[in-house]
Design a protein around this motif. Structure first.
Motif, PDB file in Angstrom:
ATOM      1  N   GLU A  98       0.158 -24.389  43.764  1.00 12.94           N
ATOM      2  CA  GLU A  98       1.239 -23.660  43.102  1.00 12.94           C
ATOM      3  C   GLU A  98       0.957 -23.505  41.609  1.00 12.94           C
ATOM      4  OE1 GLU A  98       3.275 -21.816  44.235  1.00 12.94           O
ATOM      5  OE2 GLU A  98       5.170 -21.746  43.149  1.00 12.94           O
ATOM      6  N   THR A  99       0.366 -24.523  41.030  1.00 11.67           N
ATOM      7  CA  THR A  99       0.024 -24.454  39.612  1.00 11.67           C
ATOM      8  C   THR A  99      -1.046 -23.393  39.368  1.00 11.67           C
ATOM      9  OG1 THR A  99       0.544 -26.783  39.425  1.00 11.67           O
ATOM     10  CG2 THR A  99      -0.702 -25.813  37.615  1.00 11.67           C
ATOM     11  N   LEU A 100      -2.046 -23.391  40.237  1.00 13.43           N
ATOM     12  CA  LEU A 100      -3.105 -22.380  40.093  1.00 13.43           C
ATOM     13  C   LEU A 100      -2.544 -20.971  40.283  1.00 13.43           C
ATOM     14  CD1 LEU A 100      -6.012 -24.119  42.043  1.00 13.43           C
ATOM     15  CD2 LEU A 100      -5.904 -23.702  39.586  1.00 13.43           C
ATOM     16  N   ARG A 101      -1.497 -20.872  41.089  1.00 10.88           N
ATOM     17  CA  ARG A 101      -0.897 -19.553  41.289  1.00 10.88           C
ATOM     18  C   ARG A 101      -0.193 -19.063  40.026  1.00 10.88           C
ATOM     19  NH1 ARG A 101       3.820 -16.944  42.693  1.00 10.88           N
ATOM     20  NH2 ARG A 101       5.054 -18.854  42.553  1.00 10.88           N
ATOM     21  N   VAL A 102       0.611 -19.917  39.411  1.00 12.12           N
ATOM     22  CA  VAL A 102       1.434 -19.415  38.306  1.00 12.12           C
ATOM     23  C   VAL A 102       0.831 -19.578  36.915  1.00 12.12           C
ATOM     24  CG1 VAL A 102       3.603 -19.532  39.570  1.00 12.12           C
ATOM     25  CG2 VAL A 102       2.910 -21.467  38.183  1.00 12.12           C
ATOM     26  N   VAL A 103       0.017 -20.597  36.695  1.00  6.69           N
ATOM     27  CA  VAL A 103      -0.566 -20.740  35.345  1.00  6.69           C
ATOM     28  C   VAL A 103      -2.066 -21.007  35.362  1.00  6.69           C
ATOM     29  CG1 VAL A 103       1.423 -21.381  33.955  1.00  6.69           C
ATOM     30  CG2 VAL A 103       0.236 -23.150  35.243  1.00  6.69           C
ATOM     31  N   ASN A 104      -2.771 -20.300  36.226  1.00  5.94           N
ATOM     32  CA  ASN A 104      -4.217 -20.487  36.235  1.00  5.94           C
ATOM     33  C   ASN A 104      -4.808 -20.148  34.865  1.00  5.94           C
ATOM     34  OD1 ASN A 104      -6.779 -20.932  37.104  1.00  5.94           O
ATOM     35  ND2 ASN A 104      -6.906 -19.130  38.407  1.00  5.94           N
ATOM     36  N   ILE A 105      -5.799 -20.921  34.444  1.00  8.93           N
ATOM     37  CA  ILE A 105      -6.444 -20.662  33.150  1.00  8.93           C
ATOM     38  C   ILE A 105      -7.121 -19.291  33.158  1.00  8.93           C
ATOM     39  CG2 ILE A 105      -8.477 -21.336  31.795  1.00  8.93           C
ATOM     40  CD1 ILE A 105      -7.454 -24.171  31.905  1.00  8.93           C
ATOM     41  N   ILE A 106      -7.685 -18.927  34.301  1.00 10.17           N
ATOM     42  CA  ILE A 106      -8.305 -17.607  34.402  1.00 10.17           C
ATOM     43  C   ILE A 106      -7.277 -16.641  35.002  1.00 10.17           C
ATOM     44  CG2 ILE A 106     -10.209 -16.261  35.391  1.00 10.17           C
ATOM     45  CD1 ILE A 106     -11.153 -18.440  33.473  1.00 10.17           C
ATOM     46  N   GLY A 107      -6.719 -15.763  34.169  1.00 10.60           N
ATOM     47  CA  GLY A 107      -5.708 -14.820  34.649  1.00 10.60           C
ATOM     48  C   GLY A 107      -6.316 -13.623  35.350  1.00 10.60           C
ATOM     49  N   GLY A 108      -7.607 -13.404  35.121  1.00 10.59           N
ATOM     50  CA  GLY A 108      -8.285 -12.266  35.731  1.00 10.59           C
ATOM     51  C   GLY A 108      -9.685 -12.146  35.143  1.00 10.59           C
ATOM     52  N   VAL A 109     -10.423 -11.167  35.609  1.00 16.25           N
ATOM     53  CA  VAL A 109     -11.808 -11.016  35.120  1.00 16.25           C
ATOM     54  C   VAL A 109     -12.107  -9.565  34.755  1.00 16.25           C
ATOM     55  CG1 VAL A 109     -12.721 -12.998  36.388  1.00 16.25           C
ATOM     56  CG2 VAL A 109     -12.704 -10.759  37.493  1.00 16.25           C
ATOM     57  N   PHE A 110     -13.007  -9.397  33.801  1.00 15.38           N
ATOM     58  CA  PHE A 110     -13.474  -8.073  33.409  1.00 15.38           C
ATOM     59  C   PHE A 110     -14.754  -7.727  34.160  1.00 15.38           C
ATOM     60  CE2 PHE A 110     -10.967  -8.940  29.546  1.00 15.38           C
ATOM     61  CZ  PHE A 110     -10.323  -7.713  29.410  1.00 15.38           C
ATOM     62  N   ARG A 111     -14.871  -6.457  34.550  1.00 20.01           N
ATOM     63  CA  ARG A 111     -16.114  -5.955  35.124  1.00 20.01           C
ATOM     64  C   ARG A 111     -16.383  -4.595  34.510  1.00 20.01           C
ATOM     65  NH1 ARG A 111     -16.443 -10.472  36.579  1.00 20.01           N
ATOM     66  NH2 ARG A 111     -16.743 -11.288  38.688  1.00 20.01           N
ATOM     67  N   ARG A 112     -17.631  -4.112  34.642  1.00 21.13           N
ATOM     68  CA  ARG A 112     -17.941  -2.764  34.180  1.00 21.13           C
ATOM     69  C   ARG A 112     -18.558  -1.982  35.338  1.00 21.13           C
ATOM     70  NH1 ARG A 112     -17.947  -0.858  29.337  1.00 21.13           N
ATOM     71  NH2 ARG A 112     -18.235  -2.835  28.245  1.00 21.13           N
ATOM     72  N   ALA A 113     -18.092  -0.736  35.526  1.00 20.02           N
ATOM     73  CA  ALA A 113     -18.584   0.087  36.631  1.00 20.02           C
ATOM     74  C   ALA A 113     -20.015   0.537  36.349  1.00 20.02           C
ATOM     75  CB  ALA A 113     -17.681   1.300  36.812  1.00 20.02           C
ATOM     76  N   LYS A 114     -20.925   0.289  37.300  1.00 18.50           N
ATOM     77  CA  LYS A 114     -22.309   0.755  37.153  1.00 18.50           C
ATOM     78  C   LYS A 114     -22.490   2.136  37.776  1.00 18.50           C
ATOM     79  CE  LYS A 114     -25.686  -2.411  37.847  1.00 18.50           C
ATOM     80  NZ  LYS A 114     -26.375  -3.535  38.560  1.00 18.50           N
TER      81      LYS A 114
END
Ligand SMILES: *[C@@H]1O[C@H](CO)[C@@H](O)[C@H](O)[C@H]1NC(C)=O
Length: 339
Positions: free
Chosen positions: A201-217
């Motif tokens: 539940e903690t990882l769901r609501v306050v995960n340190i990583i909120g998301g990731v960046f990618r670049r389209a090749k």
């Protein structure tokens, strides 16, 4: 030379053919582009002011305890996939688990990790986060093989080391004192709580990583949209975790939801709960992190009493953390067995 007697030399013919090919290619490219603009549209959105785009709104939101409105508003207006302009670049934000899955699974083929160069200075070039291609693949599978199963963790005597490390850290606390819980937790792990329900539940609501960046090749196609080659995308795991369509009462911390195996939830074949990312960049430490947290919490709650010493609050920019490292008062419990 009179026109009538002009006869093309080999050079003339070659030049003519080259010119014809060049004109034809340019024309074809122009037509393709025009067709591309017409059919492949970017996800809707607003790119805000020139240059700064919507960067200031983003930072203001993430510096507060409640960053959700930044994404919520745009999802409401444009849908789960929207275009914005932050940190000097047009960026497509995704709160869509199916898009996230597609992009996570496309690593190194149609997208690649995209992190500022300052991150590789900070983490070093040997960090898995900044490694790419074949080198990343090799190191990732080595790490994953050693760290994923609890059995592997036991075999590698890791559990023993973790146990020792946790005890040593806790034993260094005076019998009654003020402790910066976040700092202590960081020495041995990344975050905290009791048992797997609470950890999930903690990882769901306050995960340190909120998301990731990618670049389209290459151009990315998804549900009628085209995200052009070179465009940055941000896959928000947090937005999916806090979406009321995927989790009942999603904005409330409720560990009991995990009794109903909330982790198995899928939409369109995509897992909704992705605190450790996915695809070939799945966090290889996901099992290790759970073990470390569990051991730490076990000793914390069985050997100490504690209470909050000062009010503290969460912020999400530049990283997820508590502003004051969460100060607590702790008392060692005397002569109590570890339950
Ligand atoms: C916690 O989440 C993981 C997925 O990250 C899942 O495999 C596990 O079953 C979940 N645990 C509980 C108790 O729901």
């Amino acid at each position: 030379m009179a026109l009538g007697v002009w006869s093309p030399s080999l050079i003339d013919v070659v030049l003519f053919v080259i010119a014809a090919v060049v004109v034809w290619k340019l024309e074809r490219r122009r037509r393709r582009r025009r067709r591309g603009w017409a059919t492949g549209r970017l996800p809707p959105g607003s790119e805000g002011l020139p240059v700064v785009g919507e960067t200031l709104q983003l930072i203001a939101a993430y510096k507060s305890e409640n960053p959700e409105p930044f994404i919520d508003e745009r999802v409401r207006r444009h849908g789960r996939l929207f275009t914005t302009h932050v940190f000097g670049e047009r960026t497509v934000f995704s709160a869509d688990p199916e898009f996230n899955r597609m992009v996570l699974g496309a690593e190194d083929r149609t997208v690649e990790g995209s992190y500022p160069s300052s991150l590789s200075t900070l983490l070093g070039t040997h960090s898995l986060v900044v490694m790419k291609g074949a080198r990343h693949k090799r190191m990732h599978s080595l790490t994953l093989a050693r760290l994923t199963s609890p059995a592997a963790i036991r075999e590698a005597k890791l559990l023993l080391h973790i146990d020792r490390l946790v005890r040593r850290t806790l034993d260094s606390w005076p019998s009654s004192s003020l402790v910066l819980l976040l700092d202590e937790a960081k020495k041995i792990t990344f975050e905290l709580t009791v048992k797997q329900l609470v950890i999930n539940e903690t990882l769901r609501v306050v995960n340190i990583i909120g998301g990731v960046f990618r670049r389209a090749k290459t151009d990315l196609h998804f549900k009628g949209y085209t995200i052009p080659k070179g465009c940055k995308v941000f896959l928000s795991f947090r937005a999916v975790h806090l979406d009321t369509e995927y989790f009942d009462d999603a904005r409330t911390f409720n560990p009991w939801r995990w009794q109903k195996n909330a982790a198995a939830q899928q939409v369109g074949g995509a897992t909704v709960y992705t605190p450790f990312g996915g695809g070939s960049r799945l966090c290889p430490g996901y099992e290790l992190a759970r073990v470390v947290i569990s051991v730490f919490l076990h000793y914390l709650v069985t050997r100490f009493n504690w209470e909050e010493a000062e009010k503290d609050r969460l912020v999400f920019f530049p990283t997820t953390r508590t502003l004051k490292s969460y100060p607590i008062n702790v008392w060692r419990r005397e002569e109590e067995e570890d339950a």
